[in-house]
Design a protein around this motif. Structure first.
Motif, PDB file in Angstrom:
ATOM      1  N   TRP A  39       8.233  -8.550   2.422  1.00  0.00           N
ATOM      2  CA  TRP A  39       7.755  -7.756   3.551  1.00  0.00           C
ATOM      3  C   TRP A  39       8.462  -8.270   4.782  1.00  0.00           C
ATOM      4  N   GLU A  41       9.099  -6.387   7.746  1.00  0.00           N
ATOM      5  CA  GLU A  41       8.760  -5.774   9.026  1.00  0.00           C
ATOM      6  C   GLU A  41       7.423  -5.044   8.903  1.00  0.00           C
ATOM      7  N   ARG A  42       6.674  -5.024  10.006  1.00  0.00           N
ATOM      8  CA  ARG A  42       5.407  -4.285  10.075  1.00  0.00           C
ATOM      9  C   ARG A  42       5.512  -3.231  11.170  1.00  0.00           C
ATOM     10  N   ASP A  45       6.153  -0.431   8.279  1.00  0.00           N
ATOM     11  CA  ASP A  45       6.242  -1.398   7.192  1.00  0.00           C
ATOM     12  C   ASP A  45       7.562  -1.248   6.453  1.00  0.00           C
ATOM     13  N   VAL A  47       9.514  -3.092   3.196  1.00  0.00           N
ATOM     14  CA  VAL A  47       9.570  -4.025   2.081  1.00  0.00           C
ATOM     15  C   VAL A  47      10.911  -3.807   1.389  1.00  0.00           C
ATOM     16  N   SER A  63       1.783 -15.993  -5.483  1.00  0.00           N
ATOM     17  CA  SER A  63       1.163 -14.719  -5.150  1.00  0.00           C
ATOM     18  C   SER A  63       1.610 -13.674  -6.154  1.00  0.00           C
ATOM     19  N   LYS A  65       1.518 -10.579  -5.005  1.00  0.00           N
ATOM     20  CA  LYS A  65       1.848  -9.523  -4.065  1.00  0.00           C
ATOM     21  C   LYS A  65       3.234  -9.750  -3.493  1.00  0.00           C
ATOM     22  N   TYR A  66       3.637  -8.870  -2.579  1.00  0.00           N
ATOM     23  CA  TYR A  66       4.903  -9.054  -1.888  1.00  0.00           C
ATOM     24  C   TYR A  66       4.867 -10.350  -1.090  1.00  0.00           C
ATOM     25  N   TYR A  67       6.029 -10.942  -0.917  1.00  0.00           N
ATOM     26  CA  TYR A  67       6.131 -12.136  -0.081  1.00  0.00           C
ATOM     27  C   TYR A  67       6.055 -11.695   1.379  1.00  0.00           C
ATOM     28  N   GLU A  68       5.240 -12.376   2.155  1.00  0.00           N
ATOM     29  CA  GLU A  68       5.076 -12.050   3.580  1.00  0.00           C
ATOM     30  C   GLU A  68       6.187 -12.717   4.377  1.00  0.00           C
ATOM     31  N   GLY A  69       7.287 -12.028   4.552  1.00  0.00           N
ATOM     32  CA  GLY A  69       8.417 -12.552   5.296  1.00  0.00           C
ATOM     33  C   GLY A  69       9.702 -12.397   4.508  1.00  0.00           C
TER      34      GLY A  69
END
Length: 145
Positions: A39, A41-42, A45, A47, A63, A65-69
């Motif tokens: 991920w 950008e927000r 969003d 990805v 995780s 889920k998607y990696y945050e960053g």
């Protein structure tokens, strides 16, 4: 996205194996393959999933889920169906999102470019991003044999 061809898979596998073996041996972090989502950008969003990615040890998390960053290193292998414009857009997204280096491999031209926020370098003989993955080197002769 449609599946890629054999050449793309072969090149991505050589890179991933070389990077994985080096990173594991020297306890540098983790290597990810097959479009793991990052991920970057927000709002909006964004990805992205590179062909191969590297995260330094201190940034690794567990995780499902998607990696945050962004990854520290993103590697994109150009597929037969990719346009150069699409690859340039992905590269710009990675760099804008905070990725330190993006390696773009073009199997059709047997060429490699390393992109950073301030520069792009054409690789002549050996892939190396010493400041991101210390000690890792992959000769182009091994990549395109």
């Amino acid at each position: 996205m449609s599946p890629t061809g054999l050449e793309h898979g072969d090149v991505a596998a050589v890179i991933a194996a070389s990077l994985f073996n080096h990173v594991k041996k020297h306890h540098l972090g983790k290597v990810y393959i097959t479009d793991v989502g990052f991920w970057i950008e927000r709002n909006p969003d964004t990805v992205r999933g590179p062909d191969v990615a590297f995260l330094r040890t201190e940034r690794v998390v567990k995780s499902r889920k998607y990696y945050e960053g962004p990854p520290d290193l993103a590697i994109e292998v150009i597929s037969p169906g990719d346009s150069y414009t699409e690859v340039e857009e992905k590269t710009a997204d990675w760099l804008r999102g905070g990725t330190q280096a993006v390696i773009v491999v073009d199997p059709a031209r047997q060429s490699v470019r390393i992109h950073r926020a301030a520069e792009t370098v054409n690789v002549a003989d050996i892939i190396s991003v010493e400041d991101v993955v210390p000690g890792w080197r992959l000769p182009l002769s091994e990549l395109f044999e």
